[in-house]
Motif scaffolding. Structure first.
Motif, PDB file in Angstrom:
ATOM      1  N   LEU A   1      10.994  51.048  34.608  1.00 42.04           N
ATOM      2  CA  LEU A   1      10.549  49.438  34.077  1.00 42.04           C
ATOM      3  C   LEU A   1       8.956  49.392  33.679  1.00 42.04           C
ATOM      4  N   ILE A   2       8.295  50.057  34.555  1.00 43.91           N
ATOM      5  CA  ILE A   2       6.648  49.272  34.693  1.00 43.91           C
ATOM      6  C   ILE A   2       6.405  48.617  33.553  1.00 43.91           C
ATOM      7  N   GLY A   3       6.031  47.310  33.492  1.00 45.02           N
ATOM      8  CA  GLY A   3       5.793  46.698  32.458  1.00 45.02           C
ATOM      9  C   GLY A   3       6.171  46.628  31.187  1.00 45.02           C
ATOM     10  N   LEU A   4       7.684  46.684  31.243  1.00 45.90           N
ATOM     11  CA  LEU A   4       7.901  46.552  30.025  1.00 45.90           C
ATOM     12  C   LEU A   4       8.873  45.248  29.750  1.00 45.90           C
ATOM     13  N   VAL A   5       9.024  44.400  30.664  1.00 46.42           N
ATOM     14  CA  VAL A   5      10.046  43.447  30.087  1.00 46.42           C
ATOM     15  C   VAL A   5       9.332  41.899  29.799  1.00 46.42           C
ATOM     16  N   ASP A   6      10.056  41.666  29.338  1.00 44.72           N
ATOM     17  CA  ASP A   6       9.467  40.297  28.846  1.00 44.72           C
ATOM     18  C   ASP A   6       9.988  39.235  29.836  1.00 44.72           C
ATOM     19  N   SER A   7      10.808  39.067  29.996  1.00 48.55           N
ATOM     20  CA  SER A   7      11.704  38.106  30.753  1.00 48.55           C
ATOM     21  C   SER A   7      12.566  38.824  32.112  1.00 48.55           C
ATOM     22  N   LEU A   8      12.706  37.855  32.999  1.00 54.48           N
ATOM     23  CA  LEU A   8      13.194  38.414  34.041  1.00 54.48           C
ATOM     24  C   LEU A   8      14.047  36.665  34.400  1.00 54.48           C
ATOM     25  N   THR A   9      15.720  37.356  35.456  1.00 51.88           N
ATOM     26  CA  THR A   9      16.166  36.494  35.945  1.00 51.88           C
ATOM     27  C   THR A   9      15.942  37.167  37.295  1.00 51.88           C
ATOM     28  N   VAL A  10      16.376  36.703  38.143  1.00 52.76           N
ATOM     29  CA  VAL A  10      16.778  37.215  39.763  1.00 52.76           C
ATOM     30  C   VAL A  10      17.903  35.734  39.824  1.00 52.76           C
ATOM     31  N   LEU A  11      19.152  36.416  40.145  1.00 54.54           N
ATOM     32  CA  LEU A  11      19.980  34.693  40.324  1.00 54.54           C
ATOM     33  C   LEU A  11      20.663  35.247  41.587  1.00 54.54           C
ATOM     34  N   LEU A  12      20.963  34.167  42.450  1.00 52.92           N
ATOM     35  CA  LEU A  12      21.480  34.724  43.870  1.00 52.92           C
ATOM     36  C   LEU A  12      21.273  35.200  44.452  1.00 52.92           C
ATOM     37  N   PRO A  13      19.911  35.752  44.953  1.00 55.98           N
ATOM     38  CA  PRO A  13      19.583  37.600  45.041  1.00 55.98           C
ATOM     39  C   PRO A  13      20.145  36.868  46.543  1.00 55.98           C
ATOM     40  N   TRP A  14      20.820  39.021  47.520  1.00 63.02           N
ATOM     41  CA  TRP A  14      21.108  38.547  49.284  1.00 63.02           C
ATOM     42  C   TRP A  14      20.369  39.526  49.750  1.00 63.02           C
ATOM     43  N   GLY A  15      20.146  40.178  50.506  1.00 58.08           N
ATOM     44  CA  GLY A  15      19.442  41.278  51.227  1.00 58.08           C
ATOM     45  C   GLY A  15      18.086  41.057  51.500  1.00 58.08           C
ATOM     46  N   SER A  16      17.076  42.481  50.941  1.00 64.69           N
ATOM     47  CA  SER A  16      15.868  42.377  50.683  1.00 64.69           C
ATOM     48  C   SER A  16      15.676  42.351  49.623  1.00 64.69           C
ATOM     49  N   LEU A  17      16.653  42.035  48.625  1.00 61.52           N
ATOM     50  CA  LEU A  17      15.953  40.667  47.327  1.00 61.52           C
ATOM     51  C   LEU A  17      15.855  39.177  47.831  1.00 61.52           C
TER      52      LEU A  17
ATOM     53  N   GLY B   1       1.972  38.190  31.496  1.00 63.50           N
ATOM     54  CA  GLY B   1       2.455  36.806  30.952  1.00 63.50           C
ATOM     55  C   GLY B   1       3.969  36.437  31.258  1.00 63.50           C
ATOM     56  N   VAL B   2       4.985  37.640  31.216  1.00 61.26           N
ATOM     57  CA  VAL B   2       6.143  37.745  32.005  1.00 61.26           C
ATOM     58  C   VAL B   2       6.743  36.004  32.601  1.00 61.26           C
ATOM     59  N   ALA B   3       7.656  35.293  31.979  1.00 57.62           N
ATOM     60  CA  ALA B   3       8.373  34.567  32.164  1.00 57.62           C
ATOM     61  C   ALA B   3       9.506  34.792  33.290  1.00 57.62           C
ATOM     62  N   ALA B   4       9.456  34.751  34.287  1.00 53.28           N
ATOM     63  CA  ALA B   4       9.992  34.360  35.656  1.00 53.28           C
ATOM     64  C   ALA B   4      11.232  33.228  35.609  1.00 53.28           C
ATOM     65  N   ASP B   5      12.008  32.743  34.212  1.00 49.70           N
ATOM     66  CA  ASP B   5      13.454  32.006  34.015  1.00 49.70           C
ATOM     67  C   ASP B   5      13.698  31.415  34.236  1.00 49.70           C
ATOM     68  N   ARG B   6      14.651  31.971  35.532  1.00 50.03           N
ATOM     69  CA  ARG B   6      15.790  31.509  36.359  1.00 50.03           C
ATOM     70  C   ARG B   6      15.524  32.131  37.798  1.00 50.03           C
ATOM     71  N   ILE B   7      15.512  31.901  38.364  1.00 49.64           N
ATOM     72  CA  ILE B   7      15.180  32.463  39.623  1.00 49.64           C
ATOM     73  C   ILE B   7      15.903  31.773  40.786  1.00 49.64           C
ATOM     74  N   ARG B   8      17.387  31.751  40.667  1.00 51.99           N
ATOM     75  CA  ARG B   8      17.747  31.296  42.187  1.00 51.99           C
ATOM     76  C   ARG B   8      18.107  31.359  43.524  1.00 51.99           C
ATOM     77  N   LEU B   9      17.950  30.132  44.451  1.00 53.83           N
ATOM     78  CA  LEU B   9      17.600  31.254  45.319  1.00 53.83           C
ATOM     79  C   LEU B   9      18.542  30.544  46.648  1.00 53.83           C
TER      80      LEU B   9
END
Length: 193
Positions: free
Chosen positions: A75-91, A113-121
């Motif tokens: 997926l290197i360089g292919l993503v326009d936006s990213l979410t990481v919702l309620l991660p655990w462990g190494s993430l 220029g990717v938008a990390a539009d939602r990361i919930r920790l």
């Protein structure tokens, strides 16, 4: 001929894929990719996405196994936006501290220029872990903003209520938001520079 999509969205640590499926359904011109370190939870959302459209299938949703340690992989360089919702462990460590090596793998999927539009920790104060201690605290939002700036992202950080977390369309969000454990949640939104 394969359908062309206006954008590619990555849900990193997708778990049971509920959020990715919902996003694909609400944004038919976006290719939504859900990745997780565990293949077990991906079987059902993959089956649902591959179904016939008349039965709820989604041609714009796909799932795959991608542990943070192997990211960005294909997926290197292919993503326009990213979410990481309620991660655990190494993430969780990668996005909450942020841990430079781990976050580079996750962010490496992104185009400039990717938008990390939602990361919930999340953090559990009573856990006493180093990660939880470093997420919690009054100056944590400012520290996260500075750490992400060093990693090439401009982010905003704010405390998030249990109610807001509970409204996220994921199974994990409901479990965390309505458990009896004392937790703090932080939301990050930003963009790569």
């Amino acid at each position: 001929m394969a359908a062309r999509h206006a954008a590619v969205h990555l849900d990193f640590g997708t778990g049971d894929g509920a959020f990715a499926l919902r996003r694909a359904r609400s944004e038919p011109s976006t290719l939504v990719i859900g990745v997780d370190a565990s293949a077990e939870g991906l079987r059902e959302p993959s089956r649902r996405a591959a179904g016939k459209p008349a039965r709820g299938g989604l041609g714009n949703a796909m799932f795959g196994v991608l542990p943070l340690e192997r990211a960005p992989g294909e997926l290197i360089g292919l993503v326009d936006s990213l979410t990481v919702l309620l991660p655990w462990g190494s993430l969780l460590r990668a996005v909450a501290l942020p841990e430079a090596e781990g976050w580079r793998g996750c962010a490496g999927c992104a185009s400039r220029g990717v938008a990390a539009d939602r990361i919930r920790l999340r953090s559990r104060r009573s856990a006493g872990s180093a990660s939880a201690a470093r997420i919690a605290g009054g100056g944590r939002a400012a520290a996260l903003v500075q750490a992400y700036a060093r990693a090439g992202f401009t982010v905003t950080a704010r405390a998030t209520s249990r109610e807001e977390v509970g409204s996220l369309p994921t199974t994990w969000a409901k479990k965390l938001a309505y458990s009896n454990s004392e937790r703090e949640f932080v939301a990050l939104t930003g963009v790569a520079r």
